[in-house]
Design a protein around this motif. Structure first.
Motif, PDB file in Angstrom:
ATOM      1  N   CYS A 182      -5.984  -7.370  -2.964  1.00  0.00           N
ATOM      2  CA  CYS A 182      -7.427  -7.465  -2.716  1.00  0.00           C
ATOM      3  C   CYS A 182      -7.991  -8.802  -3.191  1.00  0.00           C
ATOM      4  O   CYS A 182      -8.850  -9.384  -2.529  1.00  0.00           O
ATOM      5  N   LEU A 225       0.830  -1.209   0.000  1.00  0.00           N
ATOM      6  CA  LEU A 225       0.000   0.000   0.000  1.00  0.00           C
ATOM      7  C   LEU A 225       0.862   1.257   0.000  1.00  0.00           C
ATOM      8  O   LEU A 225       0.516   2.265  -0.623  1.00  0.00           O
ATOM      9  N   PHE A 262      -4.986  -0.888   5.974  1.00  0.00           N
ATOM     10  CA  PHE A 262      -4.842   0.495   5.505  1.00  0.00           C
ATOM     11  C   PHE A 262      -5.285   1.484   6.583  1.00  0.00           C
ATOM     12  O   PHE A 262      -4.599   2.478   6.853  1.00  0.00           O
ATOM     13  N   HIS A 292       1.793   1.992  -3.414  1.00  0.00           N
ATOM     14  CA  HIS A 292       0.525   2.245  -4.111  1.00  0.00           C
ATOM     15  C   HIS A 292       0.570   2.076  -5.637  1.00  0.00           C
ATOM     16  O   HIS A 292       0.183   2.945  -6.400  1.00  0.00           O
ATOM     17  N   VAL A 332      -7.522  -5.863   3.463  1.00  0.00           N
ATOM     18  CA  VAL A 332      -6.633  -4.818   2.968  1.00  0.00           C
ATOM     19  C   VAL A 332      -7.064  -3.464   3.536  1.00  0.00           C
ATOM     20  O   VAL A 332      -6.222  -2.665   3.980  1.00  0.00           O
ATOM     21  N   LEU A 355      -8.814   1.530  -3.625  1.00  0.00           N
ATOM     22  CA  LEU A 355      -9.644   0.559  -2.915  1.00  0.00           C
ATOM     23  C   LEU A 355     -11.123   0.732  -3.260  1.00  0.00           C
ATOM     24  O   LEU A 355     -11.856  -0.248  -3.402  1.00  0.00           O
ATOM     25  N   VAL A 376      -1.934  -3.525  -5.594  1.00  0.00           N
ATOM     26  CA  VAL A 376      -3.029  -3.346  -4.629  1.00  0.00           C
ATOM     27  C   VAL A 376      -4.203  -4.234  -5.035  1.00  0.00           C
ATOM     28  O   VAL A 376      -4.815  -4.897  -4.186  1.00  0.00           O
ATOM     29  N   VAL A 433      -4.494   5.507  -2.420  1.00  0.00           N
ATOM     30  CA  VAL A 433      -4.931   4.170  -2.022  1.00  0.00           C
ATOM     31  C   VAL A 433      -6.430   4.155  -1.738  1.00  0.00           C
ATOM     32  O   VAL A 433      -7.121   3.191  -2.092  1.00  0.00           O
TER      33      VAL A 433
END
Length: 184
Positions: A139, A127, A151, A130, A147, A168, A135, A164
């Motif tokens: 996931c 993360l 974070f 990034h 995740v 996400l 990422v 991030v």
């Protein structure tokens, strides 16, 4: 008498008495060993394991293990498990285990310095960099909720946090859309 070159030493494990025989520039040393070591010495791969065992727990390196085990098929070590000590089995398992970054398919070796990296630490490192693809792979592998938990628990620079957060959100939307499409 002229010298014919260096003396060649050959060590032969035996369950009998230890002795050394010299002939024609060769020295054969019959060395008394435990039955397990004699069994190991009966095959080329067993000899490689015996060499690792002989190096000892304190002197053995990961690189030596990887070199000795380089051409072994997966699971082949299992046939020798009863013959080698537990510390050597553990050292081999750690040395030849695929790194998490490879298993997950990450673009970089985030775990290069620690092959036994904890999941949360690996997630945090990814993360921090990034990279979207990495990422996304996190996931898919660990699940978005895990995740996101990692974070939220860590401190990141404002730019990283914003990037991030957006990633996400987009990954979550994409996974939801994919599930809805699969269910339709």
């Amino acid at each position: 008498m002229p010298s014919t070159g260096p003396d060649v030493l050959l060590v032969v494990p035996t369950s009998g008495l230890s002795r050394t025989v010299k002939a024609a520039g060769h020295t054969v040393q019959f060395r008394r060993m435990s039955q397990r070591k004699v069994q190991l010495a009966a095959s080329p791969k067993g000899k490689a394991l015996l060499g690792l065992w002989t190096r000892g727990m304190k002197d053995l390196t990961t690189l030596e293990i990887q070199r000795a085990m380089g051409d072994w098929a997966e699971g082949e070590i299992d046939s020798y498990a009863a013959l080698i000590p537990a510390w050597l089995r553990t050292a081999i398992a750690q040395a030849i285990a695929p790194r998490k970054s490879v298993k997950i398919g990450l673009s970089g070796a985030y775990d290069w310095s620690n092959p036994n990296i904890k999941d949360d630490v690996l997630i945090g490192k990814v993360l921090e960099k990034h990279k979207f693809e990495d990422v996304a792979r996190l996931c898919f592998y660990y699940g978005v909720p895990k995740v996101k938990r990692v974070f939220k628990r860590r401190a990141y620079e404002p730019m990283t946090r914003a990037s991030v957060t957006r990633m996400l959100s987009n990954i979550s939307k994409g996974l939801r859309a994919s599930q809805e499409q699969a269910n339709a």
